[in-house]
Design a protein around this motif. Structure first.
Motif, mmCIF file in Angstrom:
data_model
loop_
_atom_site.group_PDB
_atom_site.id
_atom_site.type_symbol
_atom_site.label_atom_id
_atom_site.label_comp_id
_atom_site.label_asym_id
_atom_site.label_seq_id
_atom_site.Cartn_x
_atom_site.Cartn_y
_atom_site.Cartn_z
ATOM 1 N N GLN A 149 39.834 39.180 30.071
ATOM 2 C CA GLN A 149 40.356 38.237 29.098
ATOM 3 C C GLN A 149 40.143 38.808 27.704
ATOM 4 O O GLN A 149 39.344 39.737 27.515
ATOM 5 C CB GLN A 149 39.683 36.865 29.211
ATOM 6 C CG GLN A 149 40.071 36.094 30.448
ATOM 7 C CD GLN A 149 39.601 34.658 30.397
ATOM 8 O OE1 GLN A 149 38.479 34.363 30.024
ATOM 9 N NE2 GLN A 149 40.483 33.742 30.793
ATOM 10 N N SER A 150 40.849 38.241 26.765
ATOM 11 C CA SER A 150 40.745 38.655 25.372
ATOM 12 C C SER A 150 40.454 37.419 24.533
ATOM 13 O O SER A 150 40.983 36.341 24.817
ATOM 14 C CB SER A 150 42.063 39.303 24.949
ATOM 15 O OG SER A 150 41.930 39.966 23.729
ATOM 16 N N TRP A 204 43.869 34.949 29.301
ATOM 17 C CA TRP A 204 44.269 36.096 30.106
ATOM 18 C C TRP A 204 45.091 37.056 29.258
ATOM 19 O O TRP A 204 45.805 36.627 28.354
ATOM 20 C CB TRP A 204 45.090 35.639 31.307
ATOM 21 C CG TRP A 204 44.391 34.619 32.151
ATOM 22 C CD1 TRP A 204 44.733 33.300 32.299
ATOM 23 C CD2 TRP A 204 43.222 34.815 32.941
ATOM 24 N NE1 TRP A 204 43.844 32.676 33.133
ATOM 25 C CE2 TRP A 204 42.898 33.590 33.554
ATOM 26 C CE3 TRP A 204 42.401 35.915 33.196
ATOM 27 C CZ2 TRP A 204 41.812 33.423 34.395
ATOM 28 C CZ3 TRP A 204 41.305 35.745 34.041
ATOM 29 C CH2 TRP A 204 41.036 34.522 34.628
ATOM 30 N N LEU A 205 44.998 38.336 29.582
ATOM 31 C CA LEU A 205 45.821 39.319 28.891
ATOM 32 C C LEU A 205 47.290 38.976 29.110
ATOM 33 O O LEU A 205 47.695 38.613 30.216
ATOM 34 C CB LEU A 205 45.521 40.724 29.403
ATOM 35 C CG LEU A 205 44.094 41.225 29.131
ATOM 36 C CD1 LEU A 205 43.889 42.599 29.752
ATOM 37 C CD2 LEU A 205 43.809 41.271 27.642
ATOM 38 N N ILE A 206 48.080 39.070 28.063
ATOM 39 C CA ILE A 206 49.495 38.713 28.107
ATOM 40 C C ILE A 206 50.297 39.989 28.324
ATOM 41 O O ILE A 206 50.175 40.941 27.536
ATOM 42 C CB ILE A 206 49.920 38.008 26.806
ATOM 43 C CG1 ILE A 206 49.112 36.716 26.616
ATOM 44 C CG2 ILE A 206 51.427 37.718 26.819
ATOM 45 C CD1 ILE A 206 49.274 36.065 25.252
ATOM 46 N N THR A 209 46.876 39.819 22.145
ATOM 47 C CA THR A 209 46.579 38.651 22.974
ATOM 48 C C THR A 209 45.574 37.750 22.255
ATOM 49 O O THR A 209 45.734 36.525 22.240
ATOM 50 C CB THR A 209 46.037 39.076 24.354
ATOM 51 O OG1 THR A 209 47.060 39.785 25.055
ATOM 52 C CG2 THR A 209 45.589 37.883 25.178
ATOM 53 N N ALA A 210 44.544 38.335 21.658
ATOM 54 C CA ALA A 210 43.544 37.553 20.917
ATOM 55 C C ALA A 210 44.205 36.760 19.787
ATOM 56 O O ALA A 210 43.904 35.576 19.578
ATOM 57 C CB ALA A 210 42.453 38.463 20.370
ATOM 58 N N PRO A 251 35.473 30.136 41.484
ATOM 59 C CA PRO A 251 35.477 30.649 40.114
ATOM 60 C C PRO A 251 35.743 32.155 40.070
ATOM 61 O O PRO A 251 35.457 32.874 41.027
ATOM 62 C CB PRO A 251 34.075 30.344 39.589
ATOM 63 C CG PRO A 251 33.351 29.638 40.658
ATOM 64 C CD PRO A 251 34.205 29.589 41.877
ATOM 65 N N SER A 252 36.296 32.601 38.963
ATOM 66 C CA SER A 252 36.539 34.023 38.725
ATOM 67 C C SER A 252 35.539 34.527 37.712
ATOM 68 O O SER A 252 35.211 33.830 36.753
ATOM 69 C CB SER A 252 37.946 34.242 38.147
ATOM 70 O OG SER A 252 38.929 33.711 38.977
ATOM 71 N N LEU A 253 35.067 35.755 37.905
ATOM 72 C CA LEU A 253 34.210 36.393 36.925
ATOM 73 C C LEU A 253 35.114 37.133 35.941
ATOM 74 O O LEU A 253 35.948 37.943 36.344
ATOM 75 C CB LEU A 253 33.244 37.370 37.599
ATOM 76 C CG LEU A 253 32.250 38.086 36.678
ATOM 77 C CD1 LEU A 253 31.343 37.070 35.968
ATOM 78 C CD2 LEU A 253 31.420 39.069 37.473
ATOM 79 N N CYS A 254 34.972 36.825 34.655
ATOM 80 C CA CYS A 254 35.820 37.425 33.626
ATOM 81 C C CYS A 254 34.969 38.218 32.643
ATOM 82 O O CYS A 254 33.900 37.757 32.226
ATOM 83 C CB CYS A 254 36.570 36.356 32.849
ATOM 84 S SG CYS A 254 37.663 35.367 33.858
ATOM 85 N N LEU A 255 35.469 39.391 32.282
ATOM 86 C CA LEU A 255 34.895 40.177 31.204
ATOM 87 C C LEU A 255 35.790 39.944 29.997
ATOM 88 O O LEU A 255 36.982 40.247 30.033
ATOM 89 C CB LEU A 255 34.839 41.658 31.575
ATOM 90 C CG LEU A 255 34.197 42.576 30.545
ATOM 91 C CD1 LEU A 255 32.740 42.181 30.281
ATOM 92 C CD2 LEU A 255 34.276 44.026 31.017
#
Length: 153
Positions: A21-22, A53-55, A63-64, A97-101
């Motif tokens: 993710q951003s 999520w990255l677009i 994306t940010a 759940p998903s683990l996101c960096l």
């Protein structure tokens, strides 16, 4: 660049696919001091920074900026390189759940709009970086907020 918890440090049972993710650490300078913008999550109303999520077709920085607009109604420019990263568990209603960096980019805000896509779904509020650090649940994000210096990157 800060990443306090490394993925190889997690117990094997806790390992799962890591999604990217951003996010935007939106800031402005008021009376010579930085203020950072937090928004609430849609459901639980916890304080976070705009992220998503990255677009496809956009860079993590772009994306940010898009997330900052959609979730907080702010526009600006990325002020330097990535500040750091934090891990986040994204909860879903229909699956585990998903683990996101999450990559964190500093966004120097130039425009704050009264109308924006998620206005009715979120609250937004400006805080000092230290107060913002006390509001978020993530220890890693709190550390990035506490250490934030708008002109050091």
């Amino acid at each position: 660049m800060k990443a306090r918890l490394l993925l190889h440090d997690l117990p094997k049972a806790a390992r799962q696919p890591v999604l990217r993710q951003s996010s935007a650490l939106c800031f402005r300078i008021k009376h010579g001091r930085p203020k950072v913008l937090l928004v609430t999550t849609r459901k639980s109303r916890r304080w976070i920074i705009p992220k998503g999520w990255l677009i496809p077709g956009l860079s993590p920085q772009e994306t940010a900026l898009q997330e900052a607009w959609e979730e907080a109604g702010v526009s600006g420019r990325i002020n330097g390189a990535r500040l750091g990263q934090f891990l986040h568990h994204k909860h879903h209603s229909d699956r585990p759940p998903s683990l996101c960096l999450v990559d964190v980019f500093p966004v120097h805000v130039s425009t704050v709009s009264q109308e924006y896509p998620e206005k009715t779904e979120r609250w937004r509020k400006w805080f000092s970086p230290k107060k913002a650090a006390l509001k978020v649940d993530s220890h890693e994000l709190a550390e990035l907020l506490r250490d934030f210096k708008p002109y050091s990157h």
